[in-house]
Design a protein around this motif. Structure first.
Motif, PDB file in Angstrom:
ATOM      1  N   PHE A  54      52.967  21.324  27.953  1.00  0.00           N
ATOM      2  CA  PHE A  54      52.821  20.019  28.606  1.00  0.00           C
ATOM      3  C   PHE A  54      52.908  18.920  27.549  1.00  0.00           C
ATOM      4  O   PHE A  54      51.996  18.774  26.740  1.00  0.00           O
ATOM      5  N   PRO A  55      53.973  18.127  27.577  1.00  0.00           N
ATOM      6  CA  PRO A  55      54.152  17.148  26.489  1.00  0.00           C
ATOM      7  C   PRO A  55      53.071  16.069  26.428  1.00  0.00           C
ATOM      8  O   PRO A  55      52.856  15.491  25.373  1.00  0.00           O
ATOM      9  N   ASP A  56      52.410  15.766  27.542  1.00  0.00           N
ATOM     10  CA  ASP A  56      51.459  14.649  27.512  1.00  0.00           C
ATOM     11  C   ASP A  56      50.027  15.056  27.212  1.00  0.00           C
ATOM     12  O   ASP A  56      49.121  14.233  27.283  1.00  0.00           O
ATOM     13  N   ARG A  58      48.021  23.989  22.907  1.00  0.00           N
ATOM     14  CA  ARG A  58      48.457  23.190  24.058  1.00  0.00           C
ATOM     15  C   ARG A  58      48.490  21.715  23.719  1.00  0.00           C
ATOM     16  O   ARG A  58      49.074  20.927  24.454  1.00  0.00           O
ATOM     17  N   ALA A  59      47.798  21.312  22.658  1.00  0.00           N
ATOM     18  CA  ALA A  59      47.655  19.879  22.380  1.00  0.00           C
ATOM     19  C   ALA A  59      48.766  19.391  21.464  1.00  0.00           C
ATOM     20  O   ALA A  59      49.203  20.095  20.563  1.00  0.00           O
ATOM     21  N   GLY A  60      49.204  18.164  21.690  1.00  0.00           N
ATOM     22  CA  GLY A  60      50.117  17.517  20.766  1.00  0.00           C
ATOM     23  C   GLY A  60      51.506  18.098  20.761  1.00  0.00           C
ATOM     24  O   GLY A  60      52.102  18.300  19.719  1.00  0.00           O
ATOM     25  N   ARG A  61      52.059  18.389  21.944  1.00  0.00           N
ATOM     26  CA  ARG A  61      53.437  18.878  21.989  1.00  0.00           C
ATOM     27  C   ARG A  61      54.420  17.740  22.157  1.00  0.00           C
ATOM     28  O   ARG A  61      55.621  17.922  22.057  1.00  0.00           O
ATOM     29  N   GLY A  62      53.906  16.548  22.467  1.00  0.00           N
ATOM     30  CA  GLY A  62      54.785  15.381  22.589  1.00  0.00           C
ATOM     31  C   GLY A  62      54.945  14.715  21.229  1.00  0.00           C
ATOM     32  O   GLY A  62      54.867  15.361  20.190  1.00  0.00           O
ATOM     33  N   ASP A  63      55.146  13.410  21.238  1.00  0.00           N
ATOM     34  CA  ASP A  63      55.425  12.724  19.989  1.00  0.00           C
ATOM     35  C   ASP A  63      54.175  12.327  19.219  1.00  0.00           C
ATOM     36  O   ASP A  63      54.232  12.032  18.032  1.00  0.00           O
ATOM     37  N   VAL A  64      53.040  12.285  19.915  1.00  0.00           N
ATOM     38  CA  VAL A  64      51.806  11.882  19.253  1.00  0.00           C
ATOM     39  C   VAL A  64      51.027  13.131  18.859  1.00  0.00           C
ATOM     40  O   VAL A  64      50.938  14.063  19.648  1.00  0.00           O
ATOM     41  N   PRO A  65      50.481  13.155  17.649  1.00  0.00           N
ATOM     42  CA  PRO A  65      49.742  14.357  17.244  1.00  0.00           C
ATOM     43  C   PRO A  65      48.537  14.617  18.141  1.00  0.00           C
ATOM     44  O   PRO A  65      47.937  13.684  18.684  1.00  0.00           O
ATOM     45  N   GLY A  66      48.188  15.863  18.313  1.00  0.00           N
ATOM     46  CA  GLY A  66      47.097  16.201  19.205  1.00  0.00           C
ATOM     47  C   GLY A  66      45.828  16.509  18.452  1.00  0.00           C
ATOM     48  O   GLY A  66      45.820  16.632  17.229  1.00  0.00           O
ATOM     49  N   SER A  67      44.742  16.613  19.203  1.00  0.00           N
ATOM     50  CA  SER A  67      43.507  17.028  18.551  1.00  0.00           C
ATOM     51  C   SER A  67      42.783  18.048  19.414  1.00  0.00           C
ATOM     52  O   SER A  67      42.983  18.134  20.621  1.00  0.00           O
TER      53      SER A  67
END
Ligand code: ADP
Ligand code: ZN
Length: 802
Positions: free
Chosen positions: A618-620, A654-663
């Motif tokens: 999930f990119p978002d 699952r986190a941060g698959r879009g353009d913004v890094p995830g946490s």
């Protein structure tokens, strides 16, 4: 040739000789009916003989299907399985083949409300009659023959039938006609009111039906409701229709083509260098196994697709195993997008007829790629060129009843027989596979980075020691969730236990609610259903606000996904939250609906059990949170660290698959535990495995040994203990002086389930070939079924020690 050897579809060992009647021509692979003792059973022809010195030989009764169901290569595989898992050959074959299309209707058994209450009033009754009732409650919807088979070690077949009849007469069990597999339309029931305006009066069944519908998102198949609520569900639905609360409808049965994920027709991306190298390495493999270790999001699926395309060019077939089809719509969609009609999808929603049709497509080579859960392993490929096992670490590859095989391990065996490579893919390989790669028995292929360059998420541990227990959510987590939402991103929240609260207690008299059939913990409170349920055997009772003994208001303690959802709603007012656990996914296609709605951003938060951590892209999603996995870590099983680590790492991915890094935020009371310190990069993964492997080696746990669990179960504890004690003594005498250990018998951690006490004997061998030889030597002892309403189960390479 006038005799055949037949393996019967019963848990008995060996095969039996029958004569061929003059009108029949029989060969290996034919499915026949034979007389066995006083029964008439299905059998499989596994050999032919010109002569036999056995005296009274009975003839084969009839041929059930003119088409042979398997060929000699498959038979070789079946024999291997029977030998390795110490199971009967006929039992293996009947597990492997798709079930034959049954008659138009089947008469199945479901418990009535009185029956379930009857259990509560007779919790210490160990009679066979109660055992039959407990079986019906635990697995409703079986035929008389099915129930008798499940109990065959403990209760005589005729006796089981008589007891079942007496339960029906007493009104504790109802008989119901199930439609055949062939019917085309499927009846549905749809809620006509908003879930929060459901009236609470009405009978138990009506309330139950409404609760299930609300929980499943408004619509369910009638058959699913009947499965859950028993035959009375039909009557309840009729009354609810009259009240205008629900409506009936039907839908087309298109299971084969729908429900398999949307076709993904995007053009193939250009491979990054590590993917290209992986595809090349796979192309050069012979009959070898390879571990494809790629961090989450590294593009493993794309590697499978390219490798598969190369095999198809050579006109060979490809088998792709996944843990659960419902949870992998994206993978299925990508295969269908790439290979279209040549893909056969074998999933649990198929009717027997549809499964048979897919089976035939594979045999006829109309389908060259098959994707399926563990049983797809047995599909009739003519020329396999590649096997892929995705998420190879997943425990759902292990079958947990009947022939307890492990599909990943058997995939390796099948690839050897077929002479083709097998790819075991995972971001968190099992310790066994890791060690095989480390010792170079398996080729190791690594995808060290995410497919499109973006950083792995940052991981933060939240120390929960000394926090107030009034909320499952820490202030840090609440803040992170609120900020995430304010940024317009989505979040995934994991809590690994379903229901609302695991304990219901009376503060007045201290009473708790326990299951009358199982000896573990207490009944779990489910608020949506207003019920308390046993998660092991299906026992349920209505929730009352007040204690039945002292009339004090009851208290619920602890947390489950439902209550975490409620807590999230409180701190995130206005946010749309979806829950995914076994309760919300019991309707057909429910998994995909929830995942699709979340992908379309109809919800901002997805909360649930480990189902939320599996493979989704999930990119978002920018935030992944673990509300609690400490109880998983605390399980009395040497694999708990491995499982916890895999779950947390998968969720983090699952986190941060879009353009913004995830946490990633992880709440735990064990912040110093090593599983939490190696969850992000591949380097730190190596460190986790080094630590875990070291520990396994020191304690001689698998993969540094092999274990077989022999479980002796019985309604009467003393009898079970006697049988287990006797068996353990025999085994111990045989193990004398060898590198083989016999532990127990001792009570299993889940000491009583579905009315049976559970004792286990653990066999452990450090030298694998020697252990195998020894197991074959003691097989006669293991095949002597104990007497006196006691049953014995053998679990080779057991994954669960509970
Ligand atoms: P994994 O199975 O390892 O978790 P996926 O195969 O699902 O990873 O890939 C993650 C994402 O990256 C998917 O959206 C996929 O379409 C995309 N992807 C994979 N390979 C490439 C590539 N070479 N170039 C661009 N995008 C890619
Ligand atoms: Zn129970």
């Amino acid at each position: 040739m006038s005799f055949v050897q037949v393996a019967v579809a019963l848990p008995v060992h060996g095969s039996f000789t029958y004569s061929i009647p003059p009108e029949l021509e029989l060969g290996v692979g034919n499915v026949v009916q034979v007389d066995f003792g006083r029964q008439r059973v299905t059998g499989y022809v596994v050999g032919t003989l010109d002569q036999s010195d056995i005296k009274r030989i009975r003839p084969v009764r009839r041929l059930l299907d003119p088409e042979p169901a398997f060929d000699s290569t498959q038979l070789e595989f079946f024999r291997w399985i029977a030998g390795y898992y110490l199971a009967g050959l006929g039992e293996v074959i009947s597990t492997a083949l798709p079930s034959q299309i049954k008659a138009r209707t089947r008469r199945v058994h479901v418990p009535t409300q009185e029956g379930i209450e009857g259990l509560a009033d007779n919790s210490s009754d160990t009679s066979s009659r109660l055992l039959v009732l407990r079986e019906v409650v635990a697995r409703p919807g079986r035929t008389r023959g099915g129930i008798a088979r499940a109990l065959h070690q403990e209760v005589e077949r005729d006796e089981a039938g008589r007891l079942l009849e007496s339960l029906v007469r007493a009104g504790w069990v109802a008989i119901e006609e199930r439609e055949s597999a062939r019917s085309r339309r499927i009846q549905t029931v749809t809620l006509q009111v908003a879930p929060d305006s459901i009236p609470i009066e009405g009978g138990v069944r009506m309330r139950g039906v409404l609760a299930h519908l609300a929980e499943a998102g408004g619509q369910m198949d009638l058959s699913a409701l009947v499965q859950l609520e028993g035959n009375g569900a039909r009557d309840a639905v009729r009354r609810l229709v009259a009240k205008g609360l629900v409506a009936r409808g039907d839908r087309e049965d298109r299971t084969a083509s729908s429900q398999t994920g949307l076709e993904d027709t995007r053009p193939p991306p250009k491979l990054n260098p590590s993917q290209a190298k992986a595809v090349e390495t796979i192309g050069g493999l012979g009959a070898e196994a390879a571990l494809l270790h790629g961090v989450t999001g590294s593009g493993k699926t794309e590697v499978y697709l390219r490798a598969a395309a190369n095999i198809l060019k050579e006109s060979k077939q490809v088998l792709v195993l996944v843990p659960e089809i419902g949870l992998t719509p994206q993978l299925v969609g990508r295969f269908r997008g790439r290979f279209g009609e040549r893909v056969a999808v074998l999933h649990s929603g198929l009717t027997p007829a549809e499964r048979l049709r897919e089976w035939r497509r594979i045999r006829a080579r109309e389908a060259d790629v098959a994707i399926g859960a563990r049983s797809a392993l047995f599909a009739p490929f003519q020329e396999l060129g590649l096997i892929v096992v995705d998420e190879e670490h997943d425990d759902s590859y292990k079958q947990d009843d009947g022939v307890r095989y492990h599909a990943r391990d058997l995939a390796v065996v099948r690839s050897r027989i077929a002479g083709c490579p097998v790819i075991l893919g995972s971001a968190t390989p099992s310790v066994e596979t890791w060690q095989n790669a480390r010792e170079e028995r398996y080729v190791r292929i690594t995808l060290p980075e995410r497919a499109t360059p973006r950083p792995l998420p940052s991981v933060r541990l939240i120390d929960m020691r000394g926090r107030k227990p009034s909320s499952p959510l820490s202030d840090e987590l609440v803040k992170a969730l609120q900020e995430n939402l304010a940024d317009g991103a989505q979040a995934i929240v994991l809590y690994n236990r379903r229901g609302y609260a695991p304990v219901v207690e009376c503060p007045g008299c201290g009473g708790t609610y326990r299951c009358p059939s199982c000896g573990v913990g207490s009944l779990v409170f489910h608020q949506r259903q207003r019920r308390m349920l046993c998660h092991y055997c299906g026992f349920r009772r209505d929730y009352e606000d007040k204690c039945g003994v002292c009339d004090t208001e009851l208290e619920v303690l602890g947390y489950g996904t439902e209550r975490v959802e409620e807590a999230l709603q409180e701190v995130l007012p206005g946010a749309r939250i979806a829950r995914m656990d076994a309760d919300t996914t019991k309707g057909r296609g429910a998994h995909q609906r929830i995942l699709a709605a979340f992908r379309n951003r109809e919800h901002q938060v997805l909360v649930g059990t480990q189902l939320v951590a599996k493979g989704h892209d999930f990119p978002d999603v920018r935030l992944s949170a673990v509300v609690g996995v400490d109880h998983l870590l605390a399980m009395p099983d040497f694999r708990s660290a491995e499982r916890t680590h895999a779950l947390v790492t998968q969720l983090a991915g699952r986190a941060g698959r879009g353009d913004v890094p995830g946490s990633v935020l992880i709440q735990t009371r064990h912040p110093d535990h090593f599983v939490f310190h190696h969850v992000s990069s591949t380097d730190s993964l190596d460190a986790f495995y080094e630590a875990e492997v070291h520990q396994r080696q020191v304690l001689a746990h698998p993969p540094f040994s092999r274990i077989v669990i022999v479980r002796v179960e019985g309604a009467d504890l003393e009898r079970a203990q006697d049988a287990a004690g006797l068996l353990a003594r025999t085994l111990r005498a045989e193990a004398d002086g060898k590198m083989i250990q016999v532990f127990g018998p001792s009570l299993a951690p889940l000491s009583r389930l579905v009315g049976r006490w559970r004792l286990q004997i653990i066999l452990r061998g450090r030298d694998v070939p020697e252990f195998r030889r020894w197991l074959h030597k003691v097989t006669p002892a293991l095949q002597t079924r104990p007497r006196g309403q006691v049953r014995m189960l053998i679990d080779v390479d057991a994954r669960s020690l509970l």
